[in-house]
Design an enzyme around this catalytic site. Structure first.
Site, mmCIF file in Angstrom:
data_model
loop_
_atom_site.group_PDB
_atom_site.id
_atom_site.type_symbol
_atom_site.label_atom_id
_atom_site.label_comp_id
_atom_site.label_asym_id
_atom_site.label_seq_id
_atom_site.Cartn_x
_atom_site.Cartn_y
_atom_site.Cartn_z
ATOM 1 N N LYS A 12 1.384 1.618 5.260
ATOM 2 C CA LYS A 12 2.614 1.743 4.240
ATOM 3 C C LYS A 12 4.276 1.734 4.628
ATOM 4 C CE LYS A 12 -0.966 1.846 0.881
ATOM 5 N NZ LYS A 12 -1.094 1.997 -0.301
ATOM 6 N N GLU B 256 8.229 7.348 -3.585
ATOM 7 C CA GLU B 256 9.689 6.623 -3.778
ATOM 8 C C GLU B 256 10.043 6.393 -5.320
ATOM 9 O OE1 GLU B 256 7.346 2.248 -2.228
ATOM 10 O OE2 GLU B 256 6.355 2.675 -4.143
ATOM 11 N N LYS B 257 10.520 5.926 -5.511
ATOM 12 C CA LYS B 257 10.677 5.273 -7.175
ATOM 13 C C LYS B 257 9.786 4.662 -7.803
ATOM 14 C CE LYS B 257 13.151 5.308 -11.102
ATOM 15 N NZ LYS B 257 13.298 7.360 -11.152
ATOM 16 N N LYS C 182 -7.781 -1.789 -10.001
ATOM 17 C CA LYS C 182 -7.529 -3.134 -10.865
ATOM 18 C C LYS C 182 -9.164 -2.700 -11.174
ATOM 19 C CE LYS C 182 -5.260 -4.949 -7.516
ATOM 20 N NZ LYS C 182 -5.010 -5.325 -5.720
ATOM 21 N N ARG D 243 -7.064 -8.569 3.612
ATOM 22 C CA ARG D 243 -8.252 -8.482 4.606
ATOM 23 C C ARG D 243 -8.397 -9.799 2.595
ATOM 24 N NH1 ARG D 243 -8.777 -5.412 -0.612
ATOM 25 N NH2 ARG D 243 -7.262 -3.575 -0.546
ATOM 26 N N ARG E 272 -13.980 -6.627 -13.643
ATOM 27 C CA ARG E 272 -15.473 -6.189 -12.692
ATOM 28 C C ARG E 272 -15.998 -4.976 -13.227
ATOM 29 N NH1 ARG E 272 -11.649 -3.904 -7.551
ATOM 30 N NH2 ARG E 272 -10.032 -4.963 -7.738
HETATM 31 P P1 ADP Z 1 -4.070 1.196 -2.398
HETATM 32 O O1 ADP Z 1 -3.519 0.867 -1.782
HETATM 33 O O2 ADP Z 1 -3.914 2.385 -2.548
HETATM 34 O O3 ADP Z 1 -4.117 0.116 -3.960
HETATM 35 P P2 ADP Z 1 -1.085 0.231 -3.603
HETATM 36 O O4 ADP Z 1 -0.147 1.114 -3.152
HETATM 37 O O5 ADP Z 1 -1.355 -0.668 -3.622
HETATM 38 O O6 ADP Z 1 -2.132 1.656 -3.610
HETATM 39 O O7 ADP Z 1 -1.024 1.367 -5.420
HETATM 40 C C1 ADP Z 1 -2.155 0.854 -6.322
HETATM 41 C C2 ADP Z 1 -1.257 0.656 -7.735
HETATM 42 O O8 ADP Z 1 -0.887 2.359 -7.465
HETATM 43 C C3 ADP Z 1 -0.311 -0.223 -8.079
HETATM 44 O O9 ADP Z 1 -1.012 -1.298 -8.640
HETATM 45 C C4 ADP Z 1 0.537 0.911 -9.052
HETATM 46 O O10 ADP Z 1 0.398 0.955 -10.211
HETATM 47 C C5 ADP Z 1 0.461 1.728 -8.472
HETATM 48 N N1 ADP Z 1 1.313 2.286 -8.000
HETATM 49 C C6 ADP Z 1 2.050 2.331 -6.318
HETATM 50 N N2 ADP Z 1 3.365 2.808 -6.132
HETATM 51 C C7 ADP Z 1 3.841 2.671 -7.909
HETATM 52 C C8 ADP Z 1 5.397 3.259 -8.106
HETATM 53 N N3 ADP Z 1 5.940 3.294 -6.777
HETATM 54 N N4 ADP Z 1 5.339 3.256 -8.758
HETATM 55 C C9 ADP Z 1 4.221 2.630 -10.325
HETATM 56 N N5 ADP Z 1 3.168 2.506 -9.386
HETATM 57 C C10 ADP Z 1 3.281 2.708 -8.818
#
Ligand code: ADP
Length: 455
Positions: free
Chosen positions: A123, A206-207, A243, A298, A344
């Site tokens: 990431k 991150e924020k 999700k 993927r 789902r």
């Molecule tokens: P993973 O790879 O584990 O699925 P993601 O980076 O895609 O992780 O994040 C999954 C979910 O976490 C996002 O869809 C969102 O709902 C939440 N999320 C991730 N980063 C943030 C953020 N900076 N602020 C708010 N929600 C976040």
């Protein structure tokens, strides 16, 4: 080119299980490609094993000894003479080591090359790459940080912040921190969790956007400089960052935003040298600003909603591209029609903290009727093993308008019946979400499920 005369694999090994293994086998059959299903001991009678042309047992129930057992899978591929491996989602689908092992054996992995996967799967590296490609990022650390630097950074960007494992995935290895006094402890804890789950303790900060929506863009790239997007999906309905309901198009976006996000995703894909089907995930803030989150290298669980509005078979396109064919579509050929929703249906008990409920399914009546698609490997008499994820079925509907799609999904959910001594499903809970005014009005954020569950 005529699909009958273009290059295609003779035999594909499907390195997965459940609904996605069957989904891939179906695409192969339609293309005239022979299939090899690999399976664990408890999956020996599964639908894909029966559907595929050949099957190979690769190990016991434990995923580490079967679906994550690269050596056993590659041996099966060699023994059966498969010229490609489709990894589905989860398991080895985003492992650069597995991609490299395939490359070394001259077997095509259906996905981006190992190098691209390695850069995007991290990431922090993906953040740097996409920053360079001009994609908007949330304020945060570009590079993995130590605890002191990270605490100082968190103070500068302002709480709440989220600490994320560089190697994280599947909603795991993430921690939101609201209280500065707790930051150091949570930082160390997330590092330890990341080390334990992913064998890689690096994290970044991150924020955290507490009232955001999750909007992602599907891309297709042929590795010859052609890249297009197939519109966006809204995956805002989540529980614990996972999700539950997905839809396309994303409802009530400001004018022009979908096109802008699509262009960002295509620019990012070209900058990364992406090949195949991929997803660029963004967070959308209430002010209409969007921020790059990560790339998924993927096919995704929620790909059917995109198929329903575009008429494009994404797994078929993955196979065509992996076999060396150029994209046969240009951006202007992609037409999005109507609205698609996916629920789902998980074997989990919403009344009991969503604990998984494996066990025998006695009665299984999937929904039917117009514009309803059910992707499932389940049937009456099937025993859900306790060893894998709890997805039983994906219920997908299409309609010309969003309110009609919601009505159709509620109707389909009311038909969908799964009974058994122990098995429970998320179906009724998802109906509650769909019927909520915030969902109907598309004013919901990623907090909706928590808000609904709060007593
Ligand atoms: P993973 O790879 O584990 O699925 P993601 O980076 O895609 O992780 O994040 C999954 C979910 O976490 C996002 O869809 C969102 O709902 C939440 N999320 C991730 N980063 C943030 C953020 N900076 N602020 C708010 N929600 C976040």
């Amino acid at each position: 080119m005529n699909p009958a005369t273009e290059p295609m694999f003779a035999k594909v090994l499907i390195a997965n299980r459940g609904e996605i293994a069957l989904r891939v086998a179906r695409a192969c059959r339609e293309l005239g490609v022979a299939t090899v299903a690999v399976h664990s001991v408890p999956d020996r009678d599964s639908a894909v094993v029966r559907f595929a042309d050949e099957s190979v047992q690769i190990g016991p129930a434990a995923p580490g000894k079967s679906y994550l057992n690269a050596a056993a899978i590659l041996e099966a591929a060699q023994r059966t003479g498969a010229d490609a491996v489709h990894p589905g989602y989860g398991f080895l689908s985003e492992s650069p080591d597995f991609a490299e092992a395939c490359e070394d054996l001259g077997i095509v992995l259906v996905g981006p090359p190992a190098g691209v996967m390695g850069r995007l799967g991290d990431k922090a590296t993906a953040r740097s790459l996409m920053h360079a490609a001009g994609l908007p990022l949330l304020p945060g650390g570009l590079d993995p940080l130590g605890p002191e630097e990270a605490a100082a950074l968190a103070g500068r960007i302002g709480f709440p912040v989220i600490i994320k494992a560089c190697a994280g995935g599947g909603g795991r290895g993430m921690q939101v921190v609201h209280d500065p006094d707790r930051f150091a402890e949570e930082f160390r804890r997330t590092q330890a969790t990341a080390q334990m789950l992913f064998g890689d303790g690096r994290v970044y900060v991150e924020k955290y956007l507490s009232d955001a929506r999750h909007v992602e863009v599907q891309v297709l790239c042929d590795g010859r400089g052609n890249a297009i997007h197939l519109g966006e999906r809204d995956c805002t309905v989540q529980r614990r960052h996972q999700k539950l309901i997905e839809e396309t198009p994303a409802p009530s976006l400001p004018p022009g935003l979908a096109e802008q996000m699509g262009a960002s995703a295509v620019a990012g894909a070209l900058a990364a040298g992406y090949v195949g089907a991929g997803t660029f995930e963004f967070l959308l803030a209430p002010d209409g600003e969007y921020y790059f989150m990560e790339v998924n290298c993927r096919i995704q669980v929620e790909h059917p909603v995109t198929e329903m509005v575009t008429g494009i078979d994404l797994v078929r396109e993955q196979l065509r591209i992996a076999a060396g064919n150029p994209l046969d579509l240009e951006q202007d050929d992609v037409r999005l029609r109507g609205v698609a929703l996916e629920c789902r249906i998980n074997a989990e008990d919403p009344a009991n903290g969503f604990v998984p409920t494996p066990g025998l399914i006695e009665q299984f009546i999937p929904a039917g009727g117009p514009f309803v698609r059910v992707d499932t490997h389940v049937h009456a008499g099937y025993t859900v093993p306790p060893n894998y994820d709890s997805l039983l079925a994906k219920l997908v509907v299409w309609a010309p308008r969003r309110d009609e799609a919601i009505a159709r999904m509620l109707r389909a959910l009311s038909e969908f019946t799964v009974t058994g001594d122990r098995v429970r499903t998320t179906g009724d809970f998802l109906a509650r979400v769909l019927d909520d005014d915030r969902f109907r009005g598309a004013t919901h954020t990623t907090a909706l499920v928590d808000e609904l569950l709060r007593p």
